[in-house]
Design a protein around this motif. Structure first.
Motif, PDB file in Angstrom:
ATOM      1  N   ASP A 132      22.060  38.390 -21.127  1.00 51.82           N
ATOM      2  CA  ASP A 132      22.476  39.029 -20.079  1.00 51.82           C
ATOM      3  C   ASP A 132      22.045  38.345 -18.615  1.00 51.82           C
ATOM      4  O   ASP A 132      21.166  37.489 -18.669  1.00 51.82           O
ATOM      5  N   PRO A 133      22.529  38.791 -17.387  1.00 51.75           N
ATOM      6  CA  PRO A 133      22.144  37.917 -16.247  1.00 51.75           C
ATOM      7  C   PRO A 133      20.830  38.191 -15.795  1.00 51.75           C
ATOM      8  O   PRO A 133      20.373  39.319 -16.206  1.00 51.75           O
ATOM      9  N   THR A 134      20.011  37.500 -15.129  1.00 50.06           N
ATOM     10  CA  THR A 134      18.754  37.760 -14.503  1.00 50.06           C
ATOM     11  C   THR A 134      18.744  38.775 -13.666  1.00 50.06           C
ATOM     12  O   THR A 134      19.414  38.581 -12.895  1.00 50.06           O
ATOM     13  N   PRO A 135      17.989  39.889 -13.785  1.00 44.71           N
ATOM     14  CA  PRO A 135      17.759  40.952 -12.734  1.00 44.71           C
ATOM     15  C   PRO A 135      17.419  40.486 -11.305  1.00 44.71           C
ATOM     16  O   PRO A 135      16.623  39.581 -11.387  1.00 44.71           O
ATOM     17  N   THR A 136      18.106  40.907 -10.375  1.00 45.40           N
ATOM     18  CA  THR A 136      17.809  40.615  -9.012  1.00 45.40           C
ATOM     19  C   THR A 136      17.261  41.683  -8.239  1.00 45.40           C
ATOM     20  O   THR A 136      17.371  42.966  -8.622  1.00 45.40           O
TER      21      THR A 136
ATOM     22  N   VAL B 104      13.851  48.288 -15.093  1.00 48.04           N
ATOM     23  CA  VAL B 104      15.012  47.433 -14.682  1.00 48.04           C
ATOM     24  C   VAL B 104      15.619  46.523 -15.931  1.00 48.04           C
ATOM     25  O   VAL B 104      14.814  45.780 -16.457  1.00 48.04           O
ATOM     26  N   ALA B 105      16.925  46.715 -16.233  1.00 47.53           N
ATOM     27  CA  ALA B 105      17.346  45.978 -17.402  1.00 47.53           C
ATOM     28  C   ALA B 105      16.653  46.412 -18.653  1.00 47.53           C
ATOM     29  O   ALA B 105      16.298  45.607 -19.280  1.00 47.53           O
TER      30      ALA B 105
END
Length: 185
Positions: A117-121, A148-149
């Motif tokens: 998964d992409p890194t949360p921003t 978050v995520a």
């Protein structure tokens, strides 16, 4: 036992020990290189870091480790006394090394190409639901806990109205990576 038999026994023991020792050194070197390669040290990448040949370092290291230890086991089982027997031990090492090298290649390729998964921003914070853990005053910061995520995250929070502890909130704006503007939900 006469002297000639004693010398032959000593020579035989030295050949067996030497053959086994050589196989064990090969196996140990393969395991060390495999451990370093799997830990990401990029061992033996002399040019561009992303350049990988047709065979990865992990594959060669797994092959060498299995060859060495397999050869040592077969060498001891055969009691290799002649060069022909040591060659047979090497063939036994190859029987162990080929599938091990193939598995090392498959596992290392699977690990490198694994989807993540992409890194949360901070943009992922907007819209998150949570709870107030430290009351939020009108002109200051309180603290909220949001997910978050799938992970709980504790953030500093501001609001237009005071919000008491335990109230459910909705993140309206991400002020920074660690602070948000919230409203009651």
């Amino acid at each position: 036992m006469d002297r000639r038999e004693t010398l032959r026994t000593v020579d035989t023991l030295q050949v067996v020990a030497t053959g086994t020792l050589i196989f064990l050194i090969i196996g140990g070197a393969g395991v060390v290189v495999l451990a370093l390669a799997l830990l990401g040290t990029e061992l033996l990448h002399l040019g561009h870091v992303d350049v990988d040949g047709p065979i990865s370092v992990e594959t060669v290291a797994g092959f060498a480790g299995a060859f060495g230890f397999g050869g040592a086991i077969v060498n001891e089982l055969l009691g290799a006394r002649t060069p022909g027997m040591i060659a047979g031990a090497a063939a036994g090492g190859l029987l162990a090394a080929v599938p091990t090298g193939w598995l090392a290649s498959r596992f290392s390729r699977a690990a490198r190409n694994m989807r993540t998964d992409p890194t949360p921003t901070r943009d992922d914070l907007v819209g998150a639901l949570g709870l107030v853990v430290t009351p939020v005053p009108v002109n200051g910061y309180g603290e909220v806990r949001v997910r978050v995520a799938g992970q709980p995250v504790k953030l500093n929070a501001r609001a237009d109205q005071p919000i008491p502890i335990g109230a459910q909130i909705f993140v309206v704006q991400a002020l920074s990576e660690t602070s948000v503007h919230v409203e009651t939900y």
